[in-house]
Design an enzyme around this catalytic site. Structure first.
Site, PDB file in Angstrom:
ATOM      1  N   GLY A  69       0.825  -1.207   0.000  1.00 49.04           N
ATOM      2  CA  GLY A  69       0.000   0.000   0.000  1.00 49.04           C
ATOM      3  C   GLY A  69       0.859   1.257   0.000  1.00 49.04           C
ATOM      4  CB  CYS A  70       0.206   4.651  -1.291  1.00 55.96           C
ATOM      5  SG  CYS A  70      -1.478   4.924  -0.713  1.00 55.96           S
ATOM      6  CE1 TYR A  71      -1.640   8.637   3.627  1.00 56.71           C
ATOM      7  CE2 TYR A  71      -3.492   7.228   3.094  1.00 56.71           C
ATOM      8  CZ  TYR A  71      -2.962   8.487   3.249  1.00 56.71           C
ATOM      9  OH  TYR A  71      -3.743   9.600   3.049  1.00 56.71           O
ATOM     10  N   PRO A  72       1.332   2.523   3.736  1.00 56.51           N
ATOM     11  CG  PRO A  72       0.108   0.540   3.949  1.00 56.51           C
ATOM     12  CD  PRO A  72       0.072   1.897   3.296  1.00 56.51           C
ATOM     13  CB  THR A  73       5.279   2.107   0.610  1.00 48.33           C
ATOM     14  OG1 THR A  73       4.761   0.922  -0.014  1.00 48.33           O
ATOM     15  CG2 THR A  73       6.684   2.383   0.082  1.00 48.33           C
TER      16      THR A  73
END
Lengths: 333, 333, 333, 333
Positions: A148-152
């Site tokens: 995911g974007c936030y998780p990255t």
């Protein structure tokens, strides 16, 4: 190698088309769309005229599966798992950009996403697509659960610190994240229209964003029972995520910084900065910029990525490159 | 009552001109500018043509002091303290928008601002201009130290909670704040030019912003030794501040919310929300919007203000209204 | 071939650095800066960390001239002509992005730019760098006068129409142009700070912009005495120019369109569109998009470019490619 | 006087609510909404909490008509004409912000809007709501056809010039207009979502925008058979319209300027400028700024308004004020 994109007309789709157009080992052979089948891609994205005028076809997987060797899935969750299963079982390489294979615990997935997981036997085969952490696993799989974007933006700096036990209380880490509007997708709604997003900033999904489970699940592989207090904000820019992360630690700035550096040594797309990261320094690139600050017993980490590249399509291709054992920067610089 | 603005051509100055133009108890009688003396105000701000075409005069305080009864000072720190002293000693009402009288401890001030305080005998006379907290003191003073923009967004929700002892560890409160570019002033620099600020977000002054001392100083009046970990970010909007505040607490959401509500009961400009605050809901108003969230032992408070109004010129006039014992909303709605 | 950039730290400089980094026939060998000599390029542009960390050197042309074979000059006018002369006379390939060699009539130049032309003997050697119009001349020169940004957007569609005599009154052509703020350069001023440019639109240089002379001069090579009424506007976006052009004509839409198509047949970067051009379709590309509309006796042409690429650095490299007889898209896609 | 707003939740509705809240002669008594009936207005527009918490009711005109004396209609065309007829025939003052009564020629209206005009007997009663031109007629009517936003910006400066016969060829006037995104309304669509409008500019409705007929119709009242070539552009700002207008004339700058000045002598909201108009100088105001430029035989007029105020709700209230014979600025400054 022939590449297909399933659901090519969203914002992650068009980024994949651009990357594949300049990728020396990939040739775009099929692109699908539910809404725009029959139309040239460049009619949906006029900026691509002369670059990709390929006709979009329907999501008929039986047909589509014959046309490519590697498939990038840009589909909503639930739909993605079905397509992934079908293509994977046809022996294709599958790089799924949805959330369907990120959380390997079926029960957590089903609770968070409110739907049955109908391809749960593939959960153990799927590798989480944070390219610098799961490099070895990526080399051996043919099913990627694109990170995911936030998780990255949050996992990349925190993983090595948790692994090394450098965070005092791993259930009180705060990640205050701000994302550009492309993160909300291309479907028009009152949230993402110009006059409601422009000249504004607001948090959303406080204590309840789905990416929180993904963050906690992956970081708990570094250190058990890690819990991040994650607050996303909608930021009036097209692309980019900046996360400001706070935690208590006894470790000094150097130890924190070196631990991250050591973990990502030699990795082109991770830049440990001695100046403050900013969204405009990473927009339109596959870099993640990270900086570490420390005072008294508090550490602040700032990280920045392009949500559509390092946070989605760029990292997806980076995973493909790793899998194929070619230069990980291919098509990405 | 005749009002003067010293340093009228910055962003807080023009907001004061607008407010005074519709204020039933104030008449703008003199405006000064170092750079633009001799020019009509509406030449600097063409939007004010027909509204305020008054000629700017030089900062000759002796002359200027004769022309008004209340003075709003929109000057850089250090210069402000000298002007404040002069005007105060002439018996004028002084509302200083600089930082010079906010921190009543001369030593802290001098360390943080790196300059001698040459009017320190006035520190005890000055009242901190958070209009809802220091209301009684404001009624009795004629020297206001206008509250800072970031501090207003952080102090307003936290003060009553600290006063009531509801925060578990008052030295580990995190305030992640985002401010529009007008907060950086009107002086051109590489930081505030369009192409460097647009489509961007970046933190600055990490662990070192001057407002941190102001926040800690004022909040320590609510509970001793309070320390906030404060990180400002530069946000690509013209105006507005949103602060996302994190702390540990045993109190429930209702208790937190009610404590704030009780403190600000009957105060028009404090809105406790049951929906998520956003910058666009407060831009161009004097409101502060506050919402409380709670999960496990973590509370999140979101607050939003217009940095030029509730965070500067609006609250300055609100203080004046309180001082004069007139409706506190006069000129502000 | 070794490439040098003189004045590398402006917005056209950084675009050249990016293009050269991926150009198969160019290797960046020297970059200069008056203000930042001694610093790594990536300190000025943190986004380039890991991509170009080369140290900026002073503009000592004698020294610098030894270090490259082709020089891109990103200098203010007047300074540019002196550097161009020096390097050209050392036998270097010179691609000048300033206005100094665009207008071949010394007198007009001197009047418009208010300065002597001290290298006027080179005016006849210089070729105007609109890559699709002056292709043959570019192949034979080693001194390019890079075309202006606004002029590129206006000249490209109009040149073939004037050449073919299709415009009724070539002294009453209206070009209403809108440019992103990067066109104003990177030097901070009240015009280009965020709060003065954001949420705004305004024309400037009405009847008096220097590019008007350039436009008229070049278009008069297509048809004598052509005069365009040109109004630039400052647009709150980082990059891009859109020009809306109006004139009277007896020719039909097809004839106009076909005339342009014929002129640019086979040229990758000119796209004649059947949908409306927009800035976001060309931003970050070297394309010029053109569309033709006709009703009664009025034609409207809409053209769009990225001011920093097709309007500056992209087209400069395109000219270099043409000069070297390599694929004109090299480094640009 | 009691005021009602029919269709109060669009962008013109909320502006009316704000204006009426501070209008000394109007009291908001009823607000309707098809989509949000039953909810408080401040739930739809959280910025209005504490300012207008009135409950929205359904569009049941029979009921609603009892509750107010003057009605502002913020409805789509076609729906508007029916409501206007109903309320007008009940003896109410009707100020319609739709296009339904602007063009008094039923046939033109029906062709342009593709629908029957079912209240055409009211066309002759309706007065076009450009407040400075139709002042006398407004004083005598109780049915206002609120002027369009683009038309206001174009008609206001051109009307007196055409009336005086100062434009050489009144069928070749060019109006290149740029509007903020709020002009597209609040209904989400691919055109107005943030990522498609931000960092962009594009024309639309070339040769075919409905406002062109309105402009031509009204201006032909000043001089027969006037035709404007009108091109609207979508501009990435929330609010504001800037029109750049070109025509040939033998008159000098002074004559043009004086003709406009004379026409609008004593009118507060028309400002003839000697500096360049810009959107930010009129945003959030009811002003129209106009400047005249002349060279050779070409004149350029630049005008700017706030599309939601002078271009809609502000001018609507201005018309009401004129009608009631009160100060025309009431509620608007």
């Amino acid at each position: 190698m022939r590449a297909g994109i399933i659901g090519a007309t969203g914002y992650t789709g068009v980024e994949l088309v651009k990357i594949i157009a300049r990728h020396s080992h990939l040739e775009l052979s099929v692109i699908t769309s539910e809404s725009y089948a029959g139309k040239p891609f460049s009619e949906i994205y006029p900026l691509m005229q002369g670059v990709c005028d390929m006709i979009l076809v329907e999501n008929d997987l039986e047909e589509v599966s014959k046309k490519a060797d590697v498939f990038f899935l840009c589909l909503p969750h639930k739909t993605a798992m079905e397509s992934a299963k079908f293509l994977y079982e046809k022996g294709k390489i599958v790089i799924d950009l949805s959330a369907d294979f990120r959380i390997k615990d079926k029960n957590i997935y089903e609770e968070v996403y409110g739907t049955d997981h109908t391809a749960s036997h593939l959960l153990e085969k799927a590798v989480y697509g944070q390219a610098e952490i799961y490099t070895k696993e990526i080399q051996k799989t043919s099913l990627i659960a694109g990170a995911g974007c936030y998780p990255t933006s949050i996992i990349t700096p925190l993983y090595p610190l948790l692994e090394s036990g450098l965070i005092d209380d791993n259930s009180f880490i705060i990640a205050d994240s701000k994302s550009g509007v492309s993160g909300a997708g291309r479907k028009p709604s009152l949230t993402n229209i110009f006059c409601e997003a422009n000249e504004d900033l607001k948090p959303y999904g406080i204590f309840s964003h789905r990416h929180n489970s993904e963050i906690d699940f992956i970081l708990s592989e570094a250190q058990k029972n890690t819990h991040v207090i994650f607050t996303p904000h909608l930021l009036p820019v097209n692309r980019g995520i900046l996360s400001t992360i706070y935690f208590k630690t006894k470790a000094g700035k150097d130890e924190l910084e070196n631990t991250i550096k050591e973990k990502y040594k030699g990795r082109y797309f991770v830049r440990i900065k001695n100046t403050i990261p900013a969204i405009r320094y990473v927009a339109n690139t596959n870099f993640i910029d990270i900086a570490v600050y420390k005072k008294d017993d508090t550490a602040i980490i700032v990280s920045a990525i392009d949500n559509l590249l390092k946070g989605a399509s760029g990292q997806a291709v980076q995973c493909f490159n790793i899998m194929q054992n070619i230069e990980e920067t291919t098509g990405l610089i």
